[in-house]
Write a protein that holds these residues in place. Structure first.
Motif, PDB file in Angstrom:
ATOM      1  N   ILE A  85      -6.466   1.695  -7.105  1.00 12.51           N
ATOM      2  CA  ILE A  85      -5.162   1.794  -6.464  1.00 12.51           C
ATOM      3  C   ILE A  85      -5.330   1.584  -4.964  1.00 12.51           C
ATOM      4  O   ILE A  85      -6.289   2.051  -4.372  1.00 12.51           O
ATOM      5  N   PHE A  86      -4.404   0.872  -4.363  1.00  5.46           N
ATOM      6  CA  PHE A  86      -4.408   0.702  -2.908  1.00  5.46           C
ATOM      7  C   PHE A  86      -3.259   1.511  -2.331  1.00  5.46           C
ATOM      8  O   PHE A  86      -2.093   1.241  -2.579  1.00  5.46           O
ATOM      9  N   SER A  87      -3.630   2.548  -1.598  1.00  3.35           N
ATOM     10  CA  SER A  87      -2.616   3.407  -1.024  1.00  3.35           C
ATOM     11  C   SER A  87      -2.759   3.383   0.488  1.00  3.35           C
ATOM     12  O   SER A  87      -3.847   3.591   1.021  1.00  3.35           O
ATOM     13  N   PHE A  88      -1.678   3.120   1.176  1.00  3.78           N
ATOM     14  CA  PHE A  88      -1.757   3.039   2.633  1.00  3.78           C
ATOM     15  C   PHE A  88      -0.400   3.358   3.238  1.00  3.78           C
ATOM     16  O   PHE A  88       0.608   2.771   2.856  1.00  3.78           O
ATOM     17  N   GLU A  89      -0.387   4.300   4.126  1.00  2.50           N
ATOM     18  CA  GLU A  89       0.862   4.660   4.797  1.00  2.50           C
ATOM     19  C   GLU A  89       0.844   4.111   6.214  1.00  2.50           C
ATOM     20  O   GLU A  89      -0.079   4.396   6.979  1.00  2.50           O
ATOM     21  N   LYS A  90       1.857   3.318   6.557  1.00  2.00           N
ATOM     22  CA  LYS A  90       1.929   2.813   7.919  1.00  2.00           C
ATOM     23  C   LYS A  90       2.111   3.961   8.907  1.00  2.00           C
ATOM     24  O   LYS A  90       2.772   4.942   8.584  1.00  2.00           O
ATOM     25  N   HIS A  91       1.527   3.812  10.065  1.00  2.00           N
ATOM     26  CA  HIS A  91       1.778   4.828  11.084  1.00  2.00           C
ATOM     27  C   HIS A  91       3.170   4.581  11.657  1.00  2.00           C
ATOM     28  O   HIS A  91       3.675   3.468  11.607  1.00  2.00           O
ATOM     29  N   GLN A  92       3.782   5.608  12.130  1.00  2.00           N
ATOM     30  CA  GLN A  92       5.051   5.400  12.850  1.00  2.00           C
ATOM     31  C   GLN A  92       5.287   6.591  13.783  1.00  2.00           C
ATOM     32  O   GLN A  92       5.404   7.712  13.325  1.00  2.00           O
ATOM     33  N   GLY A 135       0.803  -1.218   0.000  1.00  2.00           N
ATOM     34  CA  GLY A 135       0.000   0.000   0.000  1.00  2.00           C
ATOM     35  C   GLY A 135       0.834   1.265   0.000  1.00  2.00           C
ATOM     36  O   GLY A 135       0.417   2.313  -0.478  1.00  2.00           O
ATOM     37  N   VAL A 151       0.322   0.759  -5.369  1.00  2.27           N
ATOM     38  CA  VAL A 151       0.128  -0.202  -6.444  1.00  2.27           C
ATOM     39  C   VAL A 151      -1.371  -0.436  -6.638  1.00  2.27           C
ATOM     40  O   VAL A 151      -2.177  -0.064  -5.791  1.00  2.27           O
ATOM     41  N   ASP A 189      -2.505  -2.620  10.767  1.00  2.00           N
ATOM     42  CA  ASP A 189      -1.386  -1.776  11.141  1.00  2.00           C
ATOM     43  C   ASP A 189      -1.397  -1.487  12.646  1.00  2.00           C
ATOM     44  O   ASP A 189      -0.362  -1.486  13.306  1.00  2.00           O
TER      45      ASP A 189
END
Lengths: 203, 203, 203
Positions: C196-203, B23, B27, B83
């Protein structure tokens, strides 16, 4: 016998150069081993898979794995000196390239393949280790970009194929290795390289 | 039976973590499947090719493909929760690592290979999926860089090889998986990792 | 006969598009050949290794290597025109995709594999060349990101599997290729793509 010694020299040189290159990417010790392994034994492994030539060289001779690991470990300790001795290592690397490529072609020929496959088998054996190293390190493979590296590998393979029916295995092998080695040294010394193809798509 | 359950848990966990990681690179849905597939089944496939162990695991059992696809699809819907449940998934992933690696070593042993090949077969099965994921996502493979991931995979493989002549297949397998799992959890908890090798070439 | 012509059209188109794409990375002539080869013959090679279908297509028919090399060489001379004729090449590429994928599925079926493996074999044959090209060029593979490329490759493979018991090899092949080709053209024309699969991991 001499071939065997040259082969070990090649493996040690490739493993050490792979390990030193890995240092640039701040990998851990496993990463160093992995990259050294890919550099030194990756080309031969891809060739064996490609030609259905099982078992892979390092599965038939697992002690190669330790030769690579120890070379890589030493390289991390002596990286500074290896880097300063660059010229010496370039010579070892040129030797490794010539030996690996000629051996790669010999294996293809022993399996009954013709000129084209022998040449490509030489190229894959000699040059694919460096390509794998760069793919795993996430950079554009250096040998796609400069110096007659892969071309010399193909040349060694092709030359051996041309010569061995006339000169016999041993002499053909020696000549192919010698030619490849000298050409590689000349290519480095005189910075001979293939023309670059640069093209930007319109958008 | 238990092995089989653990194996599915491993595949689902790897597929989901691959999908969530994908993700980040924006993509499309095919890309998500592809990366999930490479993460979950890539290591086993490379091992099978390396050992001439055909058919590949997912060709012999095509339903694995759907297990991966469904897990990946679910992961795209639940990415936020996956996540947040990071700790839970790290535990599943540690389990997957231990199970995959031990199984990889078992396959190498069943083909008559010795300690070195069993250990590397374990490493490839357990850790190469993550390497392929990162290569396809165009980033430096994470496991070359940190955490005792690949080392634990090698350890599971080596341990199984050492133990099974004394303890029999089942007990050796159980112990290898348990050890790998516990070590991985400890490595995460106490942030144990290998020393980093950093070296910049002079120019 | 027609299949054979289409197959050559596909190889030439893929080799040329690979070569033109390589120009962006300022590779040398060997690099151009290498990338063209990976683009045109890489998918089929990976499929053959995956299915244990030896010898690889270009080892059984080494003249393909020269078809690729000559196409790539011509492409470097005519890059400007090939780039302007983008629409024409997209049509050839769509044809190549449909032909390669259907052929890939046929090979899997001829080896006794079922629907899932036929579909994936089609996908690998049709789409993996582009993935390898991008991996070697050190960019995120384009087909993980947009356009119904790989999905159409899977569709051709799956469709052929469904149709050939009813319609016979020849008609099923023709229909699968035609469907794939038309769908690909429509996908380009109407910019149809997967979400589209967009995903930002948290950190």
């Amino acid at each position: 016998m001499i071939m065997s010694v040259l082969f070990y020299v090649g493996i040690v040189a490739e493993a050490m150069s792979g390990a030193v290159a890995a240092g640039r990417y701040k990998v851990d010790l496993f990463g160093v081993f992995f990259i050294a392994f890919a550099t030194a034994l990756g080309g031969g492994s891809i060739r064996d898979v490609m030609l259905d030539h099982y078992p892979l060289l390092w599965i038939a001779n697992p002690h190669y794995v330790y030769v690579v690991a120890i070379s890589a470990l030493i390289a991390t300790r002596l990286a500074y000196y290896i880097d300063r001795l660059e010229r010496f290592f370039l010579i070892l690397d040129a030797l490794g390239l010539a030996v690996f490529s000629t051996l790669g072609a010999k294996i293809a020929i022993s399996l009954g393949h013709g000129f084209t496959v022998a040449m490509i088998s030489g190229m894959v054996t000699g040059a694919f280790g460096g390509i794998l190293r760069d793919v795993f390190c996430n950079t554009l493979p250096l040998i796609l970009r400069k110096e007659l590296y892969a071309v010399i590998a193909m040349l060694c393979g092709g030359l051996h194929w041309f010569l061995y029916p006339y000169l016999g295995e041993d002499l053909a092998t020696t000549l192919a290795i010698l030619c490849g080695f000298v050409l590689r040294i000349l290519a480095i010394k005189y910075k001979i390289s293939l023309p670059i193809f640069s093209f930007e798509k319109h958008q």
